[in-house]
Design a protein around this motif. Structure first.
Motif, PDB file in Angstrom:
ATOM      1  N   ASP A 107       0.802  -1.214   0.000  1.00 37.84           N
ATOM      2  CA  ASP A 107       0.000   0.000   0.000  1.00 37.84           C
ATOM      3  C   ASP A 107       0.838   1.268   0.000  1.00 37.84           C
ATOM      4  N   SER A 108       2.144   1.184   0.212  1.00 37.57           N
ATOM      5  CA  SER A 108       3.000   2.378   0.247  1.00 37.57           C
ATOM      6  C   SER A 108       3.278   2.853  -1.165  1.00 37.57           C
ATOM      7  N   PRO A 109       3.283   4.187  -1.384  1.00 37.80           N
ATOM      8  CA  PRO A 109       3.605   4.695  -2.728  1.00 37.80           C
ATOM      9  C   PRO A 109       5.095   4.608  -3.013  1.00 37.80           C
ATOM     10  N   LEU A 110       5.446   4.696  -4.260  1.00 36.47           N
ATOM     11  CA  LEU A 110       6.840   4.703  -4.674  1.00 36.47           C
ATOM     12  C   LEU A 110       7.522   5.947  -4.111  1.00 36.47           C
ATOM     13  N   ARG A 111       8.674   5.755  -3.458  1.00 38.06           N
ATOM     14  CA  ARG A 111       9.395   6.867  -2.856  1.00 38.06           C
ATOM     15  C   ARG A 111      10.836   6.875  -3.348  1.00 38.06           C
ATOM     16  N   LEU A 112      11.354   8.054  -3.639  1.00 43.69           N
ATOM     17  CA  LEU A 112      12.763   8.231  -3.995  1.00 43.69           C
ATOM     18  C   LEU A 112      13.506   8.754  -2.767  1.00 43.69           C
ATOM     19  N   LEU A 113      14.672   8.177  -2.483  1.00 48.36           N
ATOM     20  CA  LEU A 113      15.429   8.482  -1.271  1.00 48.36           C
ATOM     21  C   LEU A 113      16.827   8.979  -1.628  1.00 48.36           C
ATOM     22  N   ASP A 114      17.447   9.689  -0.650  1.00 49.43           N
ATOM     23  CA  ASP A 114      18.823  10.188  -0.810  1.00 49.43           C
ATOM     24  C   ASP A 114      18.992  10.904  -2.152  1.00 49.43           C
ATOM     25  N   LEU A 115      18.199  11.935  -2.347  1.00 45.63           N
ATOM     26  CA  LEU A 115      18.155  12.604  -3.650  1.00 45.63           C
ATOM     27  C   LEU A 115      19.363  13.520  -3.853  1.00 45.63           C
ATOM     28  N   GLN A 116      20.096  13.277  -4.905  1.00 42.65           N
ATOM     29  CA  GLN A 116      21.145  14.203  -5.351  1.00 42.65           C
ATOM     30  C   GLN A 116      20.522  15.252  -6.266  1.00 42.65           C
ATOM     31  N   THR A 117      21.002  16.462  -6.172  1.00 38.08           N
ATOM     32  CA  THR A 117      20.536  17.508  -7.094  1.00 38.08           C
ATOM     33  C   THR A 117      21.668  18.070  -7.937  1.00 38.08           C
ATOM     34  N   GLN A 118      22.899  18.034  -7.439  1.00 36.30           N
ATOM     35  CA  GLN A 118      24.029  18.613  -8.153  1.00 36.30           C
ATOM     36  C   GLN A 118      25.245  17.720  -7.967  1.00 36.30           C
ATOM     37  N   VAL A 119      25.912  17.405  -9.077  1.00 32.88           N
ATOM     38  CA  VAL A 119      27.142  16.619  -9.040  1.00 32.88           C
ATOM     39  C   VAL A 119      28.201  17.371  -9.834  1.00 32.88           C
ATOM     40  N   GLU A 120      29.355  17.607  -9.218  1.00 32.51           N
ATOM     41  CA  GLU A 120      30.454  18.302  -9.879  1.00 32.51           C
ATOM     42  C   GLU A 120      31.668  17.379  -9.937  1.00 32.51           C
ATOM     43  N   VAL A 121      32.241  17.244 -11.126  1.00 31.82           N
ATOM     44  CA  VAL A 121      33.462  16.465 -11.311  1.00 31.82           C
ATOM     45  C   VAL A 121      34.374  17.224 -12.260  1.00 31.82           C
ATOM     46  N   ARG A 122      35.639  16.909 -12.211  1.00 31.27           N
ATOM     47  CA  ARG A 122      36.596  17.538 -13.112  1.00 31.27           C
ATOM     48  C   ARG A 122      36.767  16.696 -14.372  1.00 31.27           C
ATOM     49  N   VAL A 123      37.245  17.321 -15.400  1.00 31.45           N
ATOM     50  CA  VAL A 123      37.435  16.641 -16.679  1.00 31.45           C
ATOM     51  C   VAL A 123      38.357  15.444 -16.488  1.00 31.45           C
ATOM     52  N   GLY A 124      37.961  14.295 -17.083  1.00 28.59           N
ATOM     53  CA  GLY A 124      38.773  13.090 -17.003  1.00 28.59           C
ATOM     54  C   GLY A 124      38.423  12.195 -15.854  1.00 28.59           C
ATOM     55  N   GLU A 125      37.683  12.688 -14.860  1.00 32.53           N
ATOM     56  CA  GLU A 125      37.306  11.849 -13.732  1.00 32.53           C
ATOM     57  C   GLU A 125      36.036  11.061 -14.055  1.00 32.53           C
ATOM     58  N   GLN A 126      35.588  10.238 -13.091  1.00 36.18           N
ATOM     59  CA  GLN A 126      34.356   9.463 -13.257  1.00 36.18           C
ATOM     60  C   GLN A 126      33.236  10.127 -12.493  1.00 36.18           C
ATOM     61  N   ALA A 127      32.081  10.273 -13.151  1.00 35.73           N
ATOM     62  CA  ALA A 127      30.895  10.853 -12.526  1.00 35.73           C
ATOM     63  C   ALA A 127      29.943   9.738 -12.139  1.00 35.73           C
ATOM     64  N   GLU A 128      29.422   9.823 -10.922  1.00 36.68           N
ATOM     65  CA  GLU A 128      28.464   8.833 -10.436  1.00 36.68           C
ATOM     66  C   GLU A 128      27.179   9.542 -10.039  1.00 36.68           C
ATOM     67  N   LEU A 129      26.095   9.237 -10.734  1.00 35.61           N
ATOM     68  CA  LEU A 129      24.770   9.767 -10.429  1.00 35.61           C
ATOM     69  C   LEU A 129      23.931   8.611  -9.910  1.00 35.61           C
ATOM     70  N   SER A 130      23.390   8.739  -8.703  1.00 32.36           N
ATOM     71  CA  SER A 130      22.681   7.617  -8.103  1.00 32.36           C
ATOM     72  C   SER A 130      21.456   8.102  -7.349  1.00 32.36           C
ATOM     73  N   CYS A 131      20.547   7.156  -7.124  1.00 34.53           N
ATOM     74  CA  CYS A 131      19.330   7.463  -6.382  1.00 34.53           C
ATOM     75  C   CYS A 131      18.779   6.142  -5.817  1.00 34.53           C
ATOM     76  N   ARG A 132      18.421   6.158  -4.512  1.00 36.73           N
ATOM     77  CA  ARG A 132      17.768   4.999  -3.900  1.00 36.73           C
ATOM     78  C   ARG A 132      16.264   5.197  -3.930  1.00 36.73           C
ATOM     79  N   PHE A 133      15.532   4.099  -3.914  1.00 38.71           N
ATOM     80  CA  PHE A 133      14.073   4.200  -3.945  1.00 38.71           C
ATOM     81  C   PHE A 133      13.466   3.056  -3.150  1.00 38.71           C
ATOM     82  N   ASP A 134      12.264   3.312  -2.653  1.00 35.16           N
ATOM     83  CA  ASP A 134      11.457   2.309  -1.952  1.00 35.16           C
ATOM     84  C   ASP A 134      10.268   1.998  -2.848  1.00 35.16           C
ATOM     85  N   ALA A 135      10.266   0.810  -3.451  1.00 37.34           N
ATOM     86  CA  ALA A 135       9.286   0.489  -4.486  1.00 37.34           C
ATOM     87  C   ALA A 135       8.722  -0.900  -4.285  1.00 37.34           C
TER      88      ALA A 135
END
Length: 616
Positions: free
Chosen positions: A204-232
């Motif tokens: 009965d619980s609705p889908l929820r997004l957790l630990d929300l990122q809004t801004q990610v900054e990386v320098r050229v040549g590095e690895q960028a990681e965009l992630s999000c947890r959810f309760d579904a």
């Protein structure tokens, strides 16, 4: 027609088909009558056909029916990620042309459909920006009509808020065992089945997004990681989107999705990887999305163009430049200014004048030797590092270039010479310009070799001569370094000539629009300060210029920043007892009181100065 016997053989046997003058009069009248009857018959037939066609056209027009919406579009509210479906029923004479508008602009998305009398538009997986006013336009030869509807798209936050409120309301109001809202929204508290109770709560619980990122900054040549947890609720599906394109696994991208988390990994990031990324998650209870902005930080590009040198003195100068075209995704924090001495005694290396300049101009007042030659360049820095050097400036010699032009001038009162002609004292060279007043020629003094500019007035009438004399008289009152000076004046029966100092730097407007000239804020400040100095002196003399514009501000030379104000043909001396009204000037620069033909004053010039400042 042969009236008398004639020995001429051509009239002995007349041929009616060959010679109409030899026909019988009765036959001629008969034929003319037949021709007239045929003509009237043809006219009558033509008129009958025209009336018939008009009647048919009117009948067809009456039978054509303009389009009418028997079922107009209906307003609707949809959840983000769902489909927008708009439908209308139209009657009217076919063919009917259908077009769709979104907020007044042609729809470039969705799937339009029209068959028979039904018009539909379907927008798959809508986004918040798809909300707005939709209009269906129907048109045929008989007319045109339209129907509009408002579409509201609820974003994920609104959906979750509404669902949470419904659950809370059900929990508060549904205390009875028989209350169906409580049964649907909350788990039944059976005393010995905790697993079943927990399972029902998850369903009965609705889908929820957790630990929300809004801004990610990386320098050229590095690895960028965009992630999000959810309760579904299982099963769950997720995908990443950028610029409406789904991101799949590739040489530099990898998507990892589990039951509780989704990650987007971008290796060896580049500046063009910057932007907004959207995660879409869907389960049995619904769907949700979240936006993450990726910023790729790189070293800035070099400052644009060449550094510009101004205000040169024997031991100092002002250096100005433009910022980089791209700052690398992070603000420029400082500039490094470098100098190199030119000439035989120079070592050829670049040395730092400053490493922490925070603006795009720098006043160099130490470390420069008089009469030496130097070149300059600039580097920009941000948190990621320092840019490559800019283009090198032109070589500058540390002479008193502008100090010489700034020496006090010798002023004198000019009286109009009526005994000599201008050609008696000056050689007339090439023409410099043409205006409504007359022409301007370059003049060379025969004895001293001094170069001047001669303003030749059109002075055919007494009114034109009085206007020229008035300008010469005004210039005798305007002795200031920022105002062009009158050196001599000549008058004869045909024209009036005013000899002025020659200024070779060209118009300020030409310098502003020149792509090769680096125009910066410090140079604008320098120009405005000089313009205000000259106008302040004029206003102190109670004289208004009334035609201030970039074309009437000239540069003393092609390299420095000294200027002078010219062209006092429209200038006037104010009289407190007599209001002055004028209807002349350049439309882009004149004050409102000139357009309204109201009294002008000192503030009239200030309006024009404000426009010049805005342009600079």
């Amino acid at each position: 027609m042969c009236r008398d016997p004639d020995p001429d053989p051509t009239c002995r046997d007349p041929d009616p088909d060959q010679d109409p003058t030899c026909r019988d009069p009765d036959q001629t009248k008969t034929r003319l009558a037949e021709t007239e009857t045929q003509t009237k018959t043809q006219r009558a037939e033509t008129q009958t056909k025209t009336k018939t066609r008009r009647a048919e056209t009117q009948t067809q027009t009456k039978t054509r029916q303009p389009p009418v919406f028997t079922q107009p579009l209906a307003d609707c509210t949809v959840d983000e990620g769902s489909d927008i479906a708009l439908q209308g029923v139209i009657t009217g004479t076919q063919p009917i042309h259908i077009s769709w508008l979104h907020n007044g602009e042609t729809v470039q998305f969705g799937q339009p459909f029209f068959q028979g009398s039904e018009a539909r538009l379907v927008v798959k997986e809508c986004l918040p920006e798809d909300a707005g006013a939709y209009t269906c336009v129907a048109e045929n030869r008989a007319g045109k009509t339209s129907s509009s509807a408002a579409v509201c798209v609820r974003d994920f936050e609104s959906i979750c808020t509404d669902r949470s409120m419904k659950i809370k309301c059900a929990a508060v109001n549904g205390r009875s065992k028989d209350s169906s809202p409580v049964s649907a929204a909350l788990p039944q508290a059976s005393g010995n089945n905790r697993g079943e109770r927990g399972h029902r709560h998850r369903e009965d619980s609705p889908l929820r997004l957790l630990d929300l990122q809004t801004q990610v900054e990386v320098r050229v040549g590095e690895q960028a990681e965009l992630s999000c947890r959810f309760d579904a609720r299982l099963p769950v599906a997720a995908c990443w989107i950028q610029q409406k394109q789904k991101i799949s696994d590739g040489p530099r991208t990898r998507v990892e999705t589990s039951e509780r988390r989704s990650r987007l990994l971008i290796s060896d990031v580049r500046p063009d990887d910057s932007g907004c990324y959207t995660l879409l998650v869907r389960d049995r209870s619904g769907h949700a999305q979240h936006h993450i902005t990726l910023t790729v930080i790189d070293r800035p590009q070099p400052p644009a163009g060449q550094p510009y040198i101004s205000q040169v003195r024997s031991g100092s100068l002002t250096l100005s430049w433009s910022g980089p075209c791209y700052d690398g995704g992070s603000a420029v924090t400082r500039y490094r200014v470098e100098v190199r001495k030119e000439g035989l005694d120079s070592r050829g290396g670049w040395t730092d004048l400053t490493t922490s300049c925070s603006s795009t101009s720098y006043h160099v007042h130490t470390g420069l030797e008089p009469h030496a030659e130097y070149r300059f360049r600039v580097r920009a820095s941000n948190v990621a590092g320092e840019s490559e050097p800019s283009q090198e400036s032109d070589t500058i010699r540390m002479d008193n270039v502008e100090e010489k032009h700034g020496e006090p001038q010798q002023y004198s009162q000019v009286s109009i010479n009526t005994t000599q002609k201008v050609t008696d004292l000056y050689d007339q060279l090439e023409r410099l310009g043409v205006g409504k007043f007359g022409q301007v020629f370059k003049l060379l003094h025969k004895e001293t070799g001094q170069v001047s500019a001669g303003k030749f007035y059109k002075a055919r009438t007494s009114k034109e001569k009085a206007s020229a004399r008035r300008e010469i008289e005004l210039m005798n009152s305007l002795h200031h370094p920022k105002l062009v000076q009158c050196q001599a004046a000549f008058e004869n029966r045909s024209d009036i000539v005013m000899v002025m100092e020659y200024i070779a730097g060209g118009e300020l407007f030409e310098r502003i629009v020149d792509d090769n000239f680096e125009h910066t804020e410090p140079t604008s400040v320098c120009y405005m300060r000089q313009i205000l100095e000259g106008v302040q002196y004029m206003h102190h003399c109670n004289i208004v210029h009334l035609d201030l514009k970039p074309e009437n501000i000239v540069c003393v030379n092609s390299t420095g920043s000294l200027i002078k104000i010219i062209d006092f043909g429209l200038a006037s001396k104010l009289d407190p007892k007599t209001p002055l009204k004028v209807m002349h000037g350049t439309p882009e620069f004149v004050a409102p009181e000139v357009i309204a033909f109201e009294p002008v004053g000192l503030v009239t010039d200030m309006w024009s100065i404000g426009v010049i400042c805005y342009i600079l």
